[in-house]
Design a protein around this motif. Structure first.
Motif, PDB file in Angstrom:
ATOM      1  N   HIS A   1       0.790  -1.232   0.000  1.00 20.70           N
ATOM      2  CA  HIS A   1       0.000   0.000   0.000  1.00 20.70           C
ATOM      3  C   HIS A   1       0.821   1.280   0.000  1.00 20.70           C
ATOM      4  CE1 HIS A   1      -3.474  -2.421   0.138  1.00 20.70           C
ATOM      5  NE2 HIS A   1      -3.045  -3.032   1.220  1.00 20.70           N
TER       6      HIS A   1
ATOM      7  N   GLU B   1      -1.600  -5.185   7.252  1.00 22.10           N
ATOM      8  CA  GLU B   1      -0.808  -6.179   6.543  1.00 22.10           C
ATOM      9  C   GLU B   1       0.139  -6.913   7.469  1.00 22.10           C
ATOM     10  OE1 GLU B   1       0.401  -3.690   2.994  1.00 22.10           O
ATOM     11  OE2 GLU B   1       0.059  -5.688   2.190  1.00 22.10           O
TER      12      GLU B   1
ATOM     13  N   ASP C   1      -8.885  -2.767   3.939  1.00 15.48           N
ATOM     14  CA  ASP C   1      -7.744  -3.683   4.033  1.00 15.48           C
ATOM     15  C   ASP C   1      -7.764  -4.544   5.295  1.00 15.48           C
ATOM     16  OD1 ASP C   1      -5.629  -4.339   2.277  1.00 15.48           O
ATOM     17  OD2 ASP C   1      -4.189  -3.624   3.758  1.00 15.48           O
TER      18      ASP C   1
ATOM     19  N   HIS D   1      -7.223  -8.456   5.445  1.00 16.96           N
ATOM     20  CA  HIS D   1      -6.047  -9.277   5.780  1.00 16.96           C
ATOM     21  C   HIS D   1      -6.268 -10.100   7.053  1.00 16.96           C
ATOM     22  CE1 HIS D   1      -3.317  -7.868   2.718  1.00 16.96           C
ATOM     23  NE2 HIS D   1      -3.589  -6.627   3.005  1.00 16.96           N
TER      24      HIS D   1
ATOM     25  N   ARG E   1      -7.590  -7.130  -5.270  1.00 15.68           N
ATOM     26  CA  ARG E   1      -7.302  -8.239  -4.352  1.00 15.68           C
ATOM     27  C   ARG E   1      -7.271  -9.524  -5.168  1.00 15.68           C
ATOM     28  NH1 ARG E   1      -7.831  -5.503   0.374  1.00 15.68           N
ATOM     29  NH2 ARG E   1      -6.862  -7.205   1.500  1.00 15.68           N
TER      30      ARG E   1
ATOM     31  N   HIS F   1      -3.403  -9.698  -1.314  1.00 10.34           N
ATOM     32  CA  HIS F   1      -3.072  -9.283  -2.681  1.00 10.34           C
ATOM     33  C   HIS F   1      -1.634  -9.691  -2.914  1.00 10.34           C
ATOM     34  CE1 HIS F   1      -1.673  -5.899  -0.203  1.00 10.34           C
ATOM     35  NE2 HIS F   1      -2.905  -5.804   0.219  1.00 10.34           N
TER      36      HIS F   1
HETATM   37 ZN   LIG Z   1      -3.373  -4.879   2.055  1.00 17.45          ZN
END
Ligand SMILES: [Zn+2]
Length: 408
Positions: A123, A221, A288, A291, A336, A350
């Motif tokens: 990102h 993440e 996000d 994740h 994704r 991703h």
């Molecule tokens: Zn991500």
């Protein structure tokens, strides 16, 4: 009902669902897969929102013809860190998650169905690439500036604008360097001011932020990367002097918010009212949370992002400094993974670099933009900066992308 059965029955014989992508994927190149994805995306929009396919080019000068002098023009960019897949958004079974985009924003926009990101799918580095118009190769998990000049530096240097005229609202501490590159012809003193709402909240609560934990998660993440920033005094000065918010009011309001992106939008709105920057970049990140692996939280993130985009659009329409002279760009940094790629885990990550995770979209709306138009041709993530340059009147000479002829 699964996505595959719906896409087969909904798109009919002449169009290609994602099941078609999988089948033809055995032989098809990534370019062909991206083209097919763009085609199904356009079909979804055409059926649901009634938008037409735009093929004609308008030539130059739409904003000029709209009578908006260059000095008055403003651009707001909204990016999402961690895009969503079509089966949770534009496809028939996903549309209930994005009612505001489908019913309100897309019909008013020029919608590009095929924005391909050929860079690194992390990102920070991907957002830096969007902001420079060059696929940056800096380490995604490091607090390093982009290596090529950012859109903010071109804007300020070429047009001699003050630092108060370009701002970034960023989701996490890792984005604190995104406003200004390390390029020797630009860099220090020429970039955007970056505001990190979570950093403000931490400073405002002097570290004792247990009440606000739901707003403070740094990224989704990896739990291991949480860069600390110094300078709490500066953060509090931003609140009080620039945003005209008392610490107490800010804390009181933050308590009512349910997500980091809501906090970002709250700060962005305050920034628009107090400083009215001509170039404002907001990066959202709630989606996000995928994740973490919980599908329902991922869907909540999509629904919230849909609502917040509409809220920002409404604010732009109602603020006198912005109404009528602002062009808005909304786009994910990338997509994704598909459910079908054995190297991934579907919506969660991703990681695979497959066509689905690279082929995203962009909608542009507001001043000088044709409404209800869908453009199918392939463009790249790096085309954003040159397009902003054409609108605002500066030359991003080192950017690799090309200005979008459909906007100008
Ligand atoms: Zn991500």
């Amino acid at each position: 009902m699964t996505y595959h059965s719906l896409s087969r029955s909904e798109t009919g014989r002449n169009s290609v669902g994602l099941s078609g992508l999988k089948l033809s994927g055995l032989a098809a190149s990534p370019r062909e897969l991206a083209r097919q994805l763009s085609f199904t995306r356009r079909e979804f929009l055409r059926r649901a929102a009634g938008v037409t396919l735009g093929g004609t080019l308008l030539g130059s000068g739409m904003l000029a013809r709209a009578g908006i002098p260059q000095k008055k023009r403003k651009v707001v960019v909204i990016t999402f860190g961690g895009g969503a897949r079509d089966q949770e958004t534009f496809a028939p079974e996903g549309q209930e998650n994005i009612p505001n985009l489908m019913r309100e924003l897309i019909p008013q926009s020029t919608f590009f169905t095929q924005v391909v990101n050929r860079g690194i799918l992390g990102h920070y580095v991907a957002t830096a690439s969007l902001a420079t118009g060059v696929y940056e190769t800096i380490n995604n998990f490091s607090a390093l500036p982009p290596e090529h000049p950012t859109v903010f530096e071109y804007f300020r240097k070429d047009l001699k604008r003050p630092s108060s005229d370009a701002w970034v609202v960023a989701p996490s501490n890792g984005f604190n360097r995104i406003g200004e590159s390390s390029h020797r012809s630009y860099g220090p003193g020429l970039g955007a001011r970056v505001i990190l709402p979570k950093h403000l909240l931490t400073a405002a609560t002097s570290g004792g932020a247990a009440d606000y934990e739901h707003l403070l998660r740094d990224n989704y993440e990896t739990p291991f990367y949480t860069p600390e920033l110094g300078g709490n005094e500066f953060a509090l000065q931003q609140l009080e002097m620039l945003l005209k918010l008392s610490v107490d009011d800010f804390k009181k309001h933050a308590r009512t918010l349910s997500s980091p992106d809501e906090l970002s939008v709250y700060i962005a709105r305050q920034l628009m009212r107090q400083l009215a920057p001509s170039l404002l970049w907001i990066t959202m990140h709630d989606i996000d949370i995928a994740h973490a692996g919980a599908y329902s939280l991922y869907i909540d993130g999509i629904r919230r992002t849909d609502r917040l985009c509409a809220d920002l659009w409404k604010t732009i329409q109602s603020e006198p400094e912005y109404a009528g002279n602002t062009t808005v760009f909304i786009l994910p940094d990338f997509g994704r993974d598909s459910d079908d790629d054995s190297g991934g885990n579907g919506f969660q990550h991703h990681r695979t670099g497959d066509a689905l995770s690279r082929t995203t979209w962009m909608m542009v709306l507001g001043a000088g933009v044709r409404e209800g138009v869908v453009i199918d041709r392939a463009l790249e993530s790096t085309d954003l900066v040159p397009s902003i340059g054409s609108l605002l009147g500066f030359s991003p000479s080192l950017a690799q992308g090309r200005s979008l002829v459909e906007l100008l």
